[in-house]
Each structure stands twice: as C-alpha cells, then as structure tokens.
Design a protein around this motif. Structure first.
Motif, PDB file in Angstrom:
ATOM      1  N   ARG A  95       0.726 -12.798  61.752  1.00  0.00           N
ATOM      2  CA  ARG A  95      -0.286 -13.823  61.475  1.00  0.00           C
ATOM      3  C   ARG A  95      -1.705 -13.270  61.602  1.00  0.00           C
ATOM      4  O   ARG A  95      -2.626 -13.794  60.998  1.00  0.00           O
ATOM      5  CB  ARG A  95      -0.131 -14.988  62.447  1.00  0.00           C
ATOM      6  CG  ARG A  95       0.910 -15.957  62.054  1.00  0.00           C
ATOM      7  CD  ARG A  95       0.826 -17.214  62.939  1.00  0.00           C
ATOM      8  NE  ARG A  95       2.145 -17.748  63.105  1.00  0.00           N
ATOM      9  CZ  ARG A  95       2.795 -17.862  64.252  1.00  0.00           C
ATOM     10  NH1 ARG A  95       2.216 -17.507  65.369  1.00  0.00           N
ATOM     11  NH2 ARG A  95       4.006 -18.346  64.288  1.00  0.00           N
ATOM     12  N   SER A  96      -1.864 -12.240  62.408  1.00  0.00           N
ATOM     13  CA  SER A  96      -3.202 -11.731  62.716  1.00  0.00           C
ATOM     14  C   SER A  96      -3.618 -10.512  61.909  1.00  0.00           C
ATOM     15  O   SER A  96      -4.797 -10.182  61.879  1.00  0.00           O
ATOM     16  CB  SER A  96      -3.276 -11.358  64.197  1.00  0.00           C
ATOM     17  OG  SER A  96      -2.986 -12.471  64.998  1.00  0.00           O
ATOM     18  N   VAL A  97      -2.674  -9.824  61.284  1.00  0.00           N
ATOM     19  CA  VAL A  97      -3.025  -8.560  60.627  1.00  0.00           C
ATOM     20  C   VAL A  97      -2.866  -8.631  59.115  1.00  0.00           C
ATOM     21  O   VAL A  97      -1.999  -9.324  58.598  1.00  0.00           O
ATOM     22  CB  VAL A  97      -2.219  -7.364  61.196  1.00  0.00           C
ATOM     23  CG1 VAL A  97      -2.525  -7.142  62.664  1.00  0.00           C
ATOM     24  CG2 VAL A  97      -0.735  -7.528  60.976  1.00  0.00           C
ATOM     25  N   SER A  98      -3.734  -7.879  58.432  1.00  0.00           N
ATOM     26  CA  SER A  98      -3.680  -7.814  56.970  1.00  0.00           C
ATOM     27  C   SER A  98      -3.160  -6.461  56.492  1.00  0.00           C
ATOM     28  O   SER A  98      -2.531  -6.386  55.439  1.00  0.00           O
ATOM     29  CB  SER A  98      -5.062  -8.079  56.376  1.00  0.00           C
ATOM     30  OG  SER A  98      -5.992  -7.133  56.863  1.00  0.00           O
ATOM     31  N   TRP A  99      -3.431  -5.399  57.221  1.00  0.00           N
ATOM     32  CA  TRP A  99      -2.948  -4.050  56.925  1.00  0.00           C
ATOM     33  C   TRP A  99      -2.525  -3.393  58.233  1.00  0.00           C
ATOM     34  O   TRP A  99      -3.102  -3.685  59.291  1.00  0.00           O
ATOM     35  CB  TRP A  99      -4.050  -3.178  56.308  1.00  0.00           C
ATOM     36  CG  TRP A  99      -4.403  -3.470  54.891  1.00  0.00           C
ATOM     37  CD1 TRP A  99      -5.249  -4.451  54.451  1.00  0.00           C
ATOM     38  CD2 TRP A  99      -3.946  -2.777  53.732  1.00  0.00           C
ATOM     39  NE1 TRP A  99      -5.341  -4.394  53.090  1.00  0.00           N
ATOM     40  CE2 TRP A  99      -4.561  -3.379  52.617  1.00  0.00           C
ATOM     41  CE3 TRP A  99      -3.092  -1.690  53.524  1.00  0.00           C
ATOM     42  CZ2 TRP A  99      -4.351  -2.943  51.312  1.00  0.00           C
ATOM     43  CZ3 TRP A  99      -2.883  -1.259  52.225  1.00  0.00           C
ATOM     44  CH2 TRP A  99      -3.495  -1.880  51.135  1.00  0.00           C
ATOM     45  N   VAL A 100      -1.551  -2.499  58.153  1.00  0.00           N
ATOM     46  CA  VAL A 100      -1.179  -1.655  59.281  1.00  0.00           C
ATOM     47  C   VAL A 100      -1.120  -0.219  58.781  1.00  0.00           C
ATOM     48  O   VAL A 100      -0.866   0.034  57.594  1.00  0.00           O
ATOM     49  CB  VAL A 100       0.176  -2.065  59.914  1.00  0.00           C
ATOM     50  CG1 VAL A 100       0.046  -3.383  60.651  1.00  0.00           C
ATOM     51  CG2 VAL A 100       1.290  -2.126  58.879  1.00  0.00           C
ATOM     52  N   GLY A 101      -1.390   0.724  59.685  1.00  0.00           N
ATOM     53  CA  GLY A 101      -1.407   2.119  59.261  1.00  0.00           C
ATOM     54  C   GLY A 101      -0.983   3.063  60.362  1.00  0.00           C
ATOM     55  O   GLY A 101      -0.991   2.720  61.547  1.00  0.00           O
TER      56      GLY A 101
END
Length: 170
Positions: free
Chosen positions: A63-69
């Motif tokens: 719910r809180s993140v748009s991208w992860v890397g």
C-alpha cells in the motif's frame, strides 16, 4: 569482493520518498525488529524484483510503495534493478529499470525512475552480468528436455521462508 552481494534494498513511496536498507557487503547482516515492521517483506521484495510472476510483498508494505529495487555490488561494479509495484487488483508489473556501471546514480525519487525495459529484458541483462546468461542445462537421458538456466532457477536456493529455516515440525 569475490561475488555479487546485495548492497541495498530500496523502497519508493507513492509520495516520492525513498527508504534504503543498506547491507555490509561480504558480511553476515542480521535484521531484527518488532513484529509487523516489514522484516518478512524483504525476501518477497527480492523475489519480486528478480522476476516473480506475482507480487507477494505483504499488503501493508504494498500500500505504501510504488517501486522497489535492489543494488548489487561486486568489486567496483554495481548494478541496480527496479520494478514497479502493482496496485490492487493487479498481481504484477513488467515495468523495470536497470542501471549498471561504477558508482551508479540511484534515482532519488520514484518520479525519477524511467520504465526503461520490461521484466524479460532486465532479467536477461542481470543474468549476463552475473555470468549465467545463455547457459543451457545438460541433458541426462531421453526423458528430459534441455532448458535455459535463469535467475528464477536459482531463487529456491537463494531465498527460503521461515518455515524451512525454523522447521517447527521437528
């Protein structure tokens, strides 16, 4: 540094904030914390960035993140892979970004991440970089088909859930 190490896990929020978890490379890193703080999300984030067909990052993190890397490092070479986190009801995204070189510039915010490739393209670049691109499995007998080895083939050996590690059944 003799092997590739994850140097950072990076999460980008919907409002462009960036949170980094930085590891000491070539060392054992132990992550501790209270319940429901996101520790168990880390293997799911790694799995998702490395090509999982569905995003199993826990809902309270998604719910809180748009991208992860992930930022990887070996000697002086670094590379980073970023994958867009899908919003419900979608199960995954093929939007990816890949950076490699020395002293790479990691995007400061989510709006700075271009969708520069798709999932297949990013994984092929990653596999070539770590030395498993274009490797074929050997065939032992007529019953098996030959297939290409991929990073997805290695995931069960790289990531194990807590049920296997703690093995409560013993």
């Amino acid at each position: 540094m003799k092997r590739w190490n994850i140097r950072q896990i990076i999460l980008y929020s919907h409002d462009n904030l960036r949170h980094e978890i930085t590891f000491e490379v070539e060392q054992v890193n132990i992550i501790t914390g209270d319940s429901q703080t996101g520790k168990s999300a880390l293997p799911e984030i790694i799995d998702y960035v490395l090509g999982a067909s569905e995003c199993h990052i826990p809902t309270y993190v998604r719910r809180s993140v748009s991208w992860v890397g992930l930022v990887w490092k070996k000697k002086e070479t670094e590379f980073a892979m970023f994958r867009r986190v899908p919003r419900a009801p979608y199960k995954s995204s093929s939007d990816m970004h890949f950076i490699s070189g020395k002293n790479i510039n990691v995007p400061k915010q989510a709006d700075d991440i271009p969708c520069s490739t798709n999932l297949d393209g990013a994984l092929k670049k990653f596999e070539r970089l770590i030395g498993i691109g274009d490797v074929q499995s050997e065939v032992f007998g007529a019953q098996r088909d030959r297939h290409t080895i991929s990073i997805r083939s290695a995931i069960p050996y790289l990531l194990q859930d807590d049920n296997i590690i703690t093995n409560d059944g013993l």
